[in-house]
Write an enzyme that holds these catalytic residues in place. Structure first.
Site, short mmCIF file in Angstrom:
data_model
loop_
_atom_site.label_atom_id
_atom_site.label_comp_id
_atom_site.label_asym_id
_atom_site.label_seq_id
_atom_site.Cartn_x
_atom_site.Cartn_y
_atom_site.Cartn_z
N ASP A 295 2.90 6.03 -28.13
CA ASP A 295 2.74 5.17 -26.97
C ASP A 295 4.05 4.50 -26.58
OD1 ASP A 295 0.94 3.69 -25.08
OD2 ASP A 295 1.64 1.97 -26.25
N GLU B 219 4.53 9.49 -24.67
CA GLU B 219 4.26 8.85 -23.38
C GLU B 219 5.58 8.24 -22.93
OE1 GLU B 219 1.91 5.28 -21.11
OE2 GLU B 219 2.69 5.06 -23.13
#
Length: 744
Positions: free
Chosen positions: A422, A475
């Site tokens: 993330d 990401e």
């Protein structure tokens, strides 16, 4: 001096203890009993006397009496309560091990003396952690079941270099911070073996900071936690889970022919809920979610973070327990059973994993030993102002070992097939979300976080080395070059990267009224300029259906018929477009509303035929992907793609060919008409002469459309068009995508 006093002095001298030594020892024992920083192993446990006997001291505040016994329970010596409350002393005349018999007000306890055991942590492991070794940290820290000689128990170990004192507190000692001070080791590590502790008790560390404050901290390496909002760690069970996924694990080979990758993104706490609006446990999720994913033919489930996190509203993206599955769904073994069941069903499991930041909850990593430890001391480096969270200090080897160990733990212990990392962009740039003057340049004066870059490369290097075939997905929302390039070529080494640019451009296009789309045609085509620069995943994720945007269906323009048609056309365009696929739960059946993490998806919508039609389409898209090598074997290679129609902005038509670049299979033509008007006799160039068959049409009545199409089979005409030698004359239904495939 009296004769008796002289005799006492002679006894003490025979024991090697002087009056001055007794006074000093009394002060030390008093400090120990007061919970102050003292080397507990220097005074507690057995210590040899000059005459060969052993003096034993035990700290047991609240005990009424105590004795030393052998393994059969025979009394070896009575312990005397000293003048210092809670301290018992005795002389042991025989060699060999002993146990304690402690009389408490409500029970009698027989147990080995924790302070009779030597060190249990190999110093080499601690040196490896200090050098950044995540595997060593996994083996050393946390609550680990070990056996010292013939005595089973749990070794507690933690890193707290600024602490004056660390003690283990928990259900096994009445949460008394005085009872079990730990042994300090090199590098700021602390350890203590507690005999006979089994799985299940709650515990924390009582950390005495340099300024004297006592901080109650959860174990950073806890493998199990209690249910939030409670914050204690839990002694885990022994690793006895019997995996049955050997066949799945054996086929996880990175050298194999590229396989389809279609990911169903799931928030486990809100996919479905029970009758009391509580999250499902892992066995129930396995019973309900796995058959559903099989029905829709997704290849993988991606779980939003299930690492333990204090605040459910963070969706798991502000975790504090990077080694423990959240207790919201049951036990760690329950999660292992879920993954095992997925693998038996032919479904891979990917975990969203957060190494960018952590929250500042008092029981967590923030100021863990009273000083900045896991985070930077300077808030210009150590705080995310966007999220009010703290940033890991990637320049500290023990911190990177902690993060690396977490990643390896999930992949190894839980057989995970991938990690989606993330907020990588926030890790890569020191000025992320910061104005001028609010960030610290790197050693070269630049904005790149060189330590984070080194960490990400090491993460990918170790996963590839230890667990070949496991996916690592970034990401990453910027144009950082080489996210999926090999580390040897200067890249970060991820296997995949989310294509955020494609998602933003195409969603923006689809949200426009069809009458306006002609002026924004490049939003559909620009993604193909860079589609093969990285190994991309096309993400329609949770971030696209929150904060008042509505569900994916609710973001489409027009009346209900047009909204459904737009959604179907978009999904089929996405599945044909180069790049692997990710779809957040709810989009597969057309949820209207925002995703709400505190309640179930709106499953009642499937009572409507149009919602069922979207769901049927997604299943058919995945089935088509699985059986069509042209759609996946070249999805990251320019040789697998050719334009047919890229410039018909007036009609909002897009058409392209997908190939298997290795020569297998047959080509597939995808054509999208994104106006509300049908187009008849529309010419599209194709590379192969002969019959082509319409294999999917989002306007089919089967999916809730108007059933306009090409009657299944068409023949090419030998007329060059769009750079191809042949052409097809097609009927393009309104707001629809069709797939045609050359017949063999």
């Amino acid at each position: 001096m009296s004769e008796r006093q002289g005799g006492q002095e002679q006894d003490r001298e025979a024991d090697g203890v002087t009056t001055e030594g007794i006074s000093e020892m009394s002060q030390t024992l008093q400090a120990l009993a007061d919970g102050l920083p003292v080397d507990a192993f220097a005074v507690l446990g057995p210590h040899p006397l000059a005459d060969g006997r052993r003096q034993v001291r035990v700290l047991a505040p609240g005990a009424e009496a105590m004795g030393l016994i052998d393994s059969r329970g025979k009394l070896l010596a009575r312990m005397q309560a000293s003048a210092i409350d809670g301290v018992f002393e005795g002389i042991l005349s025989i060699e060999g091990p002993y146990r304690l018999r402690i009389v408490w007000p409500d029970m009698v306890q027989e147990i080995e003396d924790p302070y009779a055991f030597a060190v249990t942590l190999d110093e080499s492991l601690l040196l490896q952690i200090a050098a950044g070794d995540g595997q060593a940290l996994r083996r050393a820290l946390g609550a680990q079941h070990v056996q010292c000689g013939e005595v089973p128990g749990v070794r507690f170990a933690v890193w707290a270099p600024h602490a004056q004192r660390v003690a283990v507190v928990g259900d096994f000692n009445g949460w008394d911070v005085r009872r079990h001070p730990m042994r300090q080791r090199i590098g700021g590590f602390w350890e203590l073996f507690l005999p006979r502790v089994e799985a299940g008790p709650r515990y924390k560390y009582a950390v005495t900071a340099a300024d004297g404050r006592v901080l109650l901290k959860a174990d950073p390496v806890a493998r199990q936690t209690e249910l939030p909002p409670a914050t204690a760690s839990v002694v885990p069970g022994t690793d006895t889970f019997a995996w049955t996924d050997a066949a799945w694990m054996a086929k996880r080979d990175p050298s194999a022919v590229p396989a389809p990758l279609s990911i169903y993104e799931v928030h486990a706490a809100s996919w479905r809920r029970d009758g009391h609006n509580q999250p499902l446990d892992w066995p129930t999720l396995a019973e309900q979610l796995i058959p559903y994913v099989q029905q829709l033919r997704f290849t993988h489930i991606e779980l939003l973070p299930i690492t333990e996190h204090p605040f459910g509203g963070s969706w798991g993206y502000q975790p504090l327990g990077l080694y423990a599955p959240t207790a919201r769904h049951g036990s760690p073994d329950g999660f292992a059973q879920f993954v095992d069941a997925c693998h038996r069903a032919g479904i891979g499991v990917i975990l969203d994993w957060v190494s960018a930041h952590f929250p500042d909850d008092a029981h967590g990593l923030a100021q863990f030993d009273g000083a900045a430890l896991y985070e930077h001391a300077d808030p210009r480096e150590g705080m995310h102002r966007d999220w009010n969270t703290l940033i890991y200090n990637y320049g500290r080897p023990e911190v990177t070992a902690y993060l690396l160990g977490s990643a390896l733990e999930w992949i190894d212990h839980y057989h995970l097939d991938g990690l989606r990392v993330d907020a990588v962009a926030s890790m890569l740039y020191r000025d992320y979300g910061r104005a001028e003057g609010e960030w610290v340049p790197n050693a070269h004066g630049g904005r790149e976080n060189l330590e984070a870059v080194a960490f990400l490369r090491q993460l990918n290097r170790e996963i590839a080395a230890h667990f070949p075939g496991v996916l690592t997905i970034a990401e990453e929302s910027t144009a950082w070059p080489g996210v999926t390039a090999a580390i040897s070529d200067g890249g970060l080494g991820f296997t995949h990267k989310w294509n955020m640019g494609w998602m933003h451009d195409t969603l923006s296009y689809m949200q426009r009224d069809p009458a306006e789309r002609a002026h924004h045609h490049s939003q559909l085509t620009f993604g193909l300029v860079y589609a093969f620069d990285e190994r991309f995943v096309l993400p329609i994720s949770h971030d696209e259906v929150v904060h008042g945007t509505g569900g994916l269906l609710g973001q489409m323009p027009g009346d209900d018929w047009r909204r459904f048609a737009n959604l179907r056309a978009y999904l089929a365009l996405m599945w044909a477009h180069p790049g692997d696929k990710l779809l957040f739960m709810g989009a597969e059946f057309g949820q209207w509303a925002d995703w709400n993490h505190d309640q179930s998806l709106d499953w009642h919508l499937l009572e409507g035929a149009r919602h069922r039609g979207v769901q049927l389409l997604v299943g058919d898209l995945n089935a088509t992907l699985r059986r069509t090598p042209a759609l996946y074997r070249g999805t990251h290679r320019a040789k697998g793609f050719d334009w047919s129609v890229a410039d018909d902005a007036r009609n909002s038509v897009l058409a392209f060919i997908r190939h298997d670049p290795d020569g297998g299979g047959v080509p597939l033509l995808a054509v999208s008409n994104l106006t509300a008007q049908p187009l008849h006799d529309y010419g599209v160039g194709v590379p192969r002469a002969g019959a082509w068959r319409e294999i999917l049409n989002t306007d089919s009545a089967h999916y809730g459309g108007s059933n306009l199409g090409n009657s299944g089979r068409l023949a090419t005409e030998p007329m060059g068009m769009h750079g191809h030698a042949q052409r097809l004359r097609l009927t393009l239904p309104p707001l629809a995508t069709i797939y045609l495939q050359a017949e063999k």
